[in-house]
Design an enzyme around this catalytic site. Structure first.
Site, PDB file in Angstrom:
ATOM      1  N   GLU A 115       1.748  -0.432  -5.091  1.00 29.90           N
ATOM      2  CA  GLU A 115       0.835   0.650  -5.422  1.00 29.90           C
ATOM      3  C   GLU A 115       1.737   1.869  -5.586  1.00 29.90           C
ATOM      4  O   GLU A 115       2.206   2.436  -4.596  1.00 29.90           O
ATOM      5  CB  GLU A 115      -0.180   0.874  -4.297  1.00 29.90           C
ATOM      6  CG  GLU A 115      -1.187   1.966  -4.638  1.00 29.90           C
ATOM      7  CD  GLU A 115      -2.154   2.259  -3.504  1.00 29.90           C
ATOM      8  OE1 GLU A 115      -3.326   2.562  -3.795  1.00 29.90           O
ATOM      9  OE2 GLU A 115      -1.738   2.198  -2.331  1.00 29.90           O
ATOM     10  N   ASP A 139       0.838  -1.191   0.000  1.00 28.66           N
ATOM     11  CA  ASP A 139       0.000   0.000   0.000  1.00 28.66           C
ATOM     12  C   ASP A 139       0.882   1.254   0.000  1.00 28.66           C
ATOM     13  O   ASP A 139       1.875   1.332   0.732  1.00 28.66           O
ATOM     14  CB  ASP A 139      -0.887  -0.022   1.250  1.00 28.66           C
ATOM     15  CG  ASP A 139      -1.760   1.198   1.373  1.00 28.66           C
ATOM     16  OD1 ASP A 139      -2.653   1.378   0.526  1.00 28.66           O
ATOM     17  OD2 ASP A 139      -1.563   1.979   2.334  1.00 28.66           O
TER      18      ASP A 139
END
Length: 713
Positions: free
Chosen positions: A393, A357
């Site tokens: 990401e 993330d």
């Protein structure tokens, strides 16, 4: 509720004895005679180990960690057993303006705790400062937080996860993103006790569904223990997605039940037995402690100056994550914690990869994002982690945070340009044909460098963050009222369209148009070079009622609704996955650049207008062009031993019905229609004639096949 002074508690309990212990390993480690405790803190003056009774309500002893090896404090307690509940109190200066926030009235979670007992109960005692005080975080809060904190649990070091593991080639990978609880909570085929828990993942109904779709990789939203933010709890909500970490080594207690990590290991093992690997979405960019006004739960009270990136003399936190704080991975002990945690989930839980993330945070050095950062260097040389799937990401909210295409091999990257470009093309936005061509070929302009393969792009149309596929064709604007944030949360630009009515409708024409667009977008996903990712529930028409930020919706908004699944759509997705698997030219490692092939000297890809003519530069700029035709072959550079005669001709028509001229076939061959998104149940058929009709808002796919002995298709 002021913190009890150490003299009011025994330093040791009857039947226990202390020794120096060892600085290795960090955390609480059972030994043959007791438990070794080791905690990193470079700036503490004193560290106390707090032992609790079996309920976690009564603190029974405080044991000073008098031994220090470098910056690691340690002690061995002979006589302790696994199952013991504990926490830490750490003494040092409380000088927030200088980056120090030590407060021994706060019970702290061991960063290496492998299990937690209980949950946070929100109270002002959890804050190092006095909430509401005019000095804000510069004030000092003496209230004891222990009654409101979860306790760490001493656990046996888990054995290595059993094998064997599936070894999914990068070109075979099909990712299915889902929430552990949301995937199974409403599924009637999952045994009731396992719904919403780890064992639900391996229920026969779930395994059969994933295998039907040819899913190779189940990517789970965060499963590590996390915080339910106070503002959410006060609204009657929770941190459903789990992006507020509380313990990087511990499974979120709700997901495991009494079995703890063993239940998760079992689920992973059974998924492996079905040929499906498990990828975890992990959050090492920040913690659940928030900004300077957040609670003191662990890292902040252990060594704020080491664990976090601070700004403005140290009082405030760098906020490249948008969550209030940013972990400092440039510190070797913080980096070690992250690496140890990753290895723990691979070796002890059996997982096969990670999706990071806001990954740019992890690779940001003092000068900004660095493809040779300490984190990236460490993970790529690690003998355990370099062998698993790594997905970034590739953005955050910090300076220079958007780094799509900049990650080194072997990282894959979430490609939001694929998401937005495909959505806009099928919505009918003008001038998108050229962009679609780039996405179909693996976004080579972003990823074709430094020896990276075409599989580097993780292609997706929807993900947990945003509209579901059903909502993408049912809503023009987000409807996040249930989040209680006045509509300020979630993306505003979704590139969506309701096709005539906002929300659900019984109008058969609108329903048919929505279904057609969903099938066209899904076909585009599966026909593109790269690594496809499907959002769990999209294949059965799952809706979140227009909520494009369901992070707090641990309820029927956020859970997949299996009660009335769209089986026709699921069958179409299964067919797309089978088609992709059957045709290697749709999932190549090498990029397609219309270069001559070694096999026959012909280009590996041909672009065509519906008329059959190759487009010129003016055509590529034509805003009215809506139907893109492409012929795909084995990429130039493919070794002769690996080359095939496989060829795919596909038409992506976002406009009205159009007549398309088919390319010429070699002698003895003809074109065979193998997919029509406008007629999803239609079977394979040989094509007679030089032209075909392609319906509006549809995708047609053809492959070459030998003519029969009579010379006819």
């Amino acid at each position: 509720m002021t913190g009890l002074p150490p003299e009011d508690l025994p330093a040791i309990l009857p039947g226990l004895s202390l020794s120096a212990g060892s600085p290795e390993p960090l955390g609480a480690t059972p030994t043959a005679w007791g438990v070794n405790f080791a905690l990193f803190s470079a700036n503490a003056d004193r560290v106390e180990l707090c032992l609790f009774d079996a309920t976690g309500e009564k603190e029974r002893a405080r044991i000073p960690l008098t031994e220090r090896s470098g910056d690691i404090w340690h002690v061995h307690v002979e006589g302790l057993l696994p199952g013991q509940l504990y926490g830490y109190r750490v003494h040092g200066p409380y000088l927030p303006a200088e980056g120090h926030r030590f407060n021994p009235a706060k019970l702290l979670i061991d960063p290496y705790a492998r299990a937690l007992h209980g949950a946070i109960r929100w109270h002002d005692a959890l804050y190092g400062y006095i909430p509401g005080d005019p000095q804000a975080d510069l004030s000092f809060n003496p209230l004891d937080s222990a009654p409101f904190m979860p306790k760490c649990v001493v656990t046996e070091a888990p054995p290595p996860a059993p094998g064997p593991r599936p070894r999914i080639a990068e070109t075979e990978t099909l990712i299915y993103e889902a929430h552990l609880k949301g995937l199974t909570r409403l599924h009637p085929g999952v045994p009731e006790p396992h719904r919403g828990r780890a064992l639900g993942l391996c229920a026969r109904a779930i395994l059969d569904h994933l295998r039907r779709l040819n899913v190779t990789s189940l990517e789970l939203l965060p499963v590590q223990a996390h915080v339910d933010d106070r503002f959410l709890v006060e609204r009657g909500l929770s941190n459903y997605w789990g992006y507020q970490p509380l313990a990087f080594f511990a499974l979120h207690p709700e997901y495991a039940g009494a079995g703890g990590l063993a239940e998760f290991r079992t689920a992973v093992q059974r998924l492996h037995g079905a040929g499906i690997e498990v990828i975890l979405d992990v959050v090492y960019n920040h913690t659940g402690e928030g900004d300077h006004l957040g609670p003191t739960l662990s890292w902040r009270g252990i060594d704020n100056l080491s664990y976090y990136r601070l700004v403005e003399t140290g009082r405030y936190y760098a906020n490249d994550t948008g969550t209030g704080n940013t972990l400092n991975l440039t510190h070797p002990m913080v980096l070690r914690m992250v690496m140890d945690s990753l290895r723990h989930w691979v070796e002890a839980a059996g997982v096969d990869g990670f999706r990071f993330d806001l990954a740019t945070v992890l690779a940001r050095e003092a000068e900004g994002f660095d493809a040779g950062s300490g984190f990236l260097d460490a993970i790529r040389q690690d003998p355990v982690l370099r062998a698993v799937k790594l997905i970034a990401e590739p953005w955050d909210l910090g300076p220079g945070g958007y780094q799509l295409g900049a990650w080194p091999w072997p990282f894959l990257e979430w490609n939001d340009r694929f998401r937005d470009g495909v959505r806009r093309f099928w919505r009918g936005d003008a001038g998108l044909v050229g962009d679609l061509a780039a996405r179909l070929t693996g976004s080579a302009e972003l990823f074709d460098h430094s020896g990276r393969p075409a599989t580097s792009s993780v292609n997706f149309i929807t993900a947990h963050d945003g509209f579901t596929l059903e909502d993408l064709v049912s809503y023009r604007v987000k409807h996040n009222e249930a989040n209680g944030e006045g509509g300020r949360d979630g993306r505003d630009e979704n590139f969506s369209d309701n096709l005539g009515v906002e929300g659900p409708t019984s109008d058969p024409a609108i329903r048919a148009a929505r279904d057609a667009r969903k099938r066209a977008m899904l076909a585009t996903l599966f026909l593109s070079q790269g690594t496809p990712m499907l959002l769990g529930g999209d294949e059965i028409g799952n809706s979140q009622s227009g909520n494009n930020n369901a992070y707090a919706q641990d309820n029927e908004i956020g859970w997949i609704d299996w009660r009335a699944p769209d089986d026709r759509l699921a069958a179409f997705v299964a067919r797309l996955a089978a088609l992709r698997r059957a045709h290697p030219v749709l999932r190549q490692r090498r990029f397609l650049h219309a270069r001559p092939r070694l096999v026959d000297g012909k280009p590996d890809i041909f672009w065509r207008l519906p008329s059959g003519r190759a487009p010129d530069p003016a055509d590529w700029r034509d805003p009215a062009w809506r139907a893109l035709c492409v012929e795909i072959r084995a990429a130039a550079g493919t070794p002769r031993y690996a080359a095939t005669d496989d060829a795919i001709f596909a038409v992506f028509n976002a406009g009205d019905r159009v007549e398309v001229r088919l390319p010429d076939c070699p002698a003895g061959m003809c074109w065979q229609e193998i997919l029509d998104s406008a007629a999803p149940e239609a079977g394979t058929r040989a094509v007679e004639g030089a032209t075909v009709e392609v319906a509006a808002q549809s995708v047609k796919v053809f492959t070459r096949a030998p003519r029969d002995q009579g010379g006819k298709p």
